[in-house]
Structures are given as structure tokens and as C-alpha cells.
Design an enzyme around this catalytic site. Sequence first.
Site, PDB file in Angstrom:
ATOM      1  N   GLU A   1       0.877  -1.172   0.000  1.00  0.00           N
ATOM      2  CA  GLU A   1       0.000   0.000   0.000  1.00  0.00           C
ATOM      3  C   GLU A   1       0.919   1.228   0.000  1.00  0.00           C
ATOM      4  OE1 GLU A   1      -1.404   2.737   1.382  1.00  0.00           O
ATOM      5  OE2 GLU A   1      -2.882   2.554  -0.211  1.00  0.00           O
ATOM      6  N   SER A   2       0.943   1.960  -1.090  1.00  0.00           N
ATOM      7  CA  SER A   2       1.988   2.982  -1.272  1.00  0.00           C
ATOM      8  C   SER A   2       1.880   4.112  -0.261  1.00  0.00           C
ATOM      9  CB  SER A   2       1.951   3.530  -2.698  1.00  0.00           C
ATOM     10  OG  SER A   2       0.648   3.914  -3.058  1.00  0.00           O
TER      11      SER A   2
ATOM     12  N   CYS B   1       4.198  -2.651  -8.425  1.00  0.00           N
ATOM     13  CA  CYS B   1       2.854  -2.218  -8.008  1.00  0.00           C
ATOM     14  C   CYS B   1       2.923  -1.001  -7.084  1.00  0.00           C
ATOM     15  CB  CYS B   1       2.091  -3.393  -7.379  1.00  0.00           C
ATOM     16  SG  CYS B   1       0.318  -3.129  -7.382  1.00  0.00           S
TER      17      CYS B   1
ATOM     18  N   ILE C   1      -3.039  -6.823  -8.720  1.00  0.00           N
ATOM     19  CA  ILE C   1      -3.880  -6.653  -7.522  1.00  0.00           C
ATOM     20  C   ILE C   1      -4.035  -5.157  -7.241  1.00  0.00           C
ATOM     21  CG2 ILE C   1      -4.099  -7.086  -5.047  1.00  0.00           C
ATOM     22  CD1 ILE C   1      -2.406  -9.567  -5.396  1.00  0.00           C
ATOM     23  N   ARG C   2      -5.243  -4.638  -7.423  1.00  0.00           N
ATOM     24  CA  ARG C   2      -5.510  -3.201  -7.241  1.00  0.00           C
ATOM     25  C   ARG C   2      -4.349  -2.409  -7.856  1.00  0.00           C
ATOM     26  NH1 ARG C   2      -5.125  -4.899  -2.552  1.00  0.00           N
ATOM     27  NH2 ARG C   2      -3.770  -3.214  -1.792  1.00  0.00           N
TER      28      ARG C   2
ATOM     29  N   HIS D   1       2.772  -8.080  -9.961  1.00  0.00           N
ATOM     30  CA  HIS D   1       3.498  -8.717  -8.866  1.00  0.00           C
ATOM     31  C   HIS D   1       4.138 -10.031  -9.272  1.00  0.00           C
ATOM     32  CE1 HIS D   1       1.696  -6.429  -5.435  1.00  0.00           C
ATOM     33  NE2 HIS D   1       0.716  -6.267  -6.279  1.00  0.00           N
TER      34      HIS D   1
ATOM     35  N   GLU E   1       6.365 -11.440  -7.779  1.00  0.00           N
ATOM     36  CA  GLU E   1       6.662 -12.142  -6.523  1.00  0.00           C
ATOM     37  C   GLU E   1       5.489 -12.977  -6.030  1.00  0.00           C
ATOM     38  OE1 GLU E   1       5.910  -9.051  -6.800  1.00  0.00           O
ATOM     39  OE2 GLU E   1       4.808  -8.288  -5.058  1.00  0.00           O
TER      40      GLU E   1
HETATM   41  N1  LIG Z   1      -0.880  -4.568  -4.901  1.00  0.00           N
HETATM   42  C1  LIG Z   1      -0.488  -3.285  -4.713  1.00  0.00           C
HETATM   43  O1  LIG Z   1       0.690  -3.007  -4.456  1.00  0.00           O
HETATM   44  C2  LIG Z   1      -1.588  -2.284  -4.766  1.00  0.00           C
HETATM   45  C3  LIG Z   1      -1.142  -0.856  -4.769  1.00  0.00           C
HETATM   46  C4  LIG Z   1      -2.133   0.009  -4.030  1.00  0.00           C
HETATM   47  N2  LIG Z   1      -3.468  -0.065  -4.665  1.00  0.00           N
HETATM   48  C5  LIG Z   1      -1.671   1.469  -3.964  1.00  0.00           C
HETATM   49  O2  LIG Z   1      -2.286   2.306  -4.588  1.00  0.00           O
HETATM   50  O3  LIG Z   1      -0.702   1.758  -3.290  1.00  0.00           O
END
Ligand SMILES: NC(=O)CC[C@H](N)C(=O)O
EC number: 3.5.1.2
Length: 218
Positions: free
Chosen positions: A65-66, A97, A157-158, A197, A199
Site C-alpha cells: 500500500e503505497s 505495483c 492486484i488493485r 506482482h 513475486e
Molecule cells: N498490490 C499493490 O501493491 C496495490 C497498490 C495500491 N493499490 C496502492 O495504490 O498503493
Amino acid sequence: MTTGNTQDLQDNKVIGVLALQGAFIEHIQHLNCCIDQNGYNLNVVAVRTAEELNHCDALIIPGGESTSMSLIAQRTGMYKPLYEFVRNPSKAIWGTCAGLIYISKEVSNEKELLKPLELVEIKVKRNAFGRQAQSFIQDCDFSDFAPGLHDFPTVFIRAPVIEEILDPKRVKPLYTLDNGLIVAAIQDENILATSFHPELADDVRFHDWFIKRFVIKQ
Ligand SMILES: NC(=O)CC[C@H](N)C(=O)O
């Protein structure tokens, strides 16, 4: 005397994985699997401090989550050491990501509280495919830039996307989805940014390509 062989190129290089937040353990596992399979003379370390960062020849910034990653970096005093480290052209840098978001120059949405490293000359859009329910896996053929990397199970993923390349002289897109969205790019010769990802895939070929292309430069 360097014989120029792979061994000399590797000589105990250290790949750091930023371990402030997110999927850093999975990156470490994939890298160690590549080392075991290929006998690379490399070390992998989790990075939480400037001291640990200073021993690295390469740094992977994982998914997660950045905003959280950014806040933890600031609160632990790691923003400045990271900002300086990633600007050293002798270092290999890879953001996956959330890591892509964290190394980008501009973020077009959800940027409150986010203080990116502003390294890569791109503008990114967070959560570009929607919410968790819109996350997906698709086989991608990366062989145009990574020899032999066909049918890679690519996990989104998102995920963010690269909305705009701000400096086309420095940043080249590596992969674009059928819908035209850029999900991988390289800056200069040492910085890799991927929306997805590797990983989290049950496949270490992308990490092995990263090691060969960016770390031991085979
Ligand atoms: N899988 C992820 O790293 C998602 C990134 C996350 N949605 C973000 O905006 O930081």
C-alpha cells in the site's frame, strides 16, 4: 584481474528488498530460489535502515500500500536515504505495483499523504482497474524484452498503470495490455517499474530475468 565472467560480475552483490510494508517476503523467497537454482554468488537482504540500504547494489520496492509505505518511510527517517540511493546510477532499482507508485514522479489520484521518491519520469494512476474485486491474473508474453519469458502468470492486484511517460528519452514502455494500458517500463538502463506482482506468481522466471539483466548484467 577480472576475467569478465559471470562470477566476477556477481561477486557477492547484495539485492535489498525494502521491508517497511507489503510483499517483501515473497520477493526475498523468489530471489533466493533463483540463487539456489542457478548458483548465483549473490545475497538477499530485507532493508529497513539506511545502514542496511548502504550495503545494497540493487533495491526492490515491493507491492503493498503505497501511502502506508510512504508514511512509514517518512516516520522512520528512511525517505532521504531512499531518495538518494535510488538516484545512484550504479544501483539497480525495481518497483512492483505500490513500489512503482512509490518511485514515480507524478501520481494522478489518491495522492494525499503520499510522498513518492519522484525517480521515474512517469505519471501513474493508482487502482486503475478498480477495487480488489477487479484484480486479475493473465498470462503475458514478455519475450519481447525478456528472452524466453512467454506465458508468465501475471498478477494484478488493485494495480496502478502508467498514464503518461514524462520523458520519453529516458523512459521506454516495456509492456502494454491489449486495452492500451502501460504496465511495465524501464528508465535509463537501471530502473524497472512494473504494475504487477511477479513475486506472487508461482514462477521465478521474471526475478531471474531481473537478476541477469539488472544485477549481474549477463
Ligand atoms: N498490490 C499493490 O501493491 C496495490 C497498490 C495500491 N493499490 C496502492 O495504490 O498503493
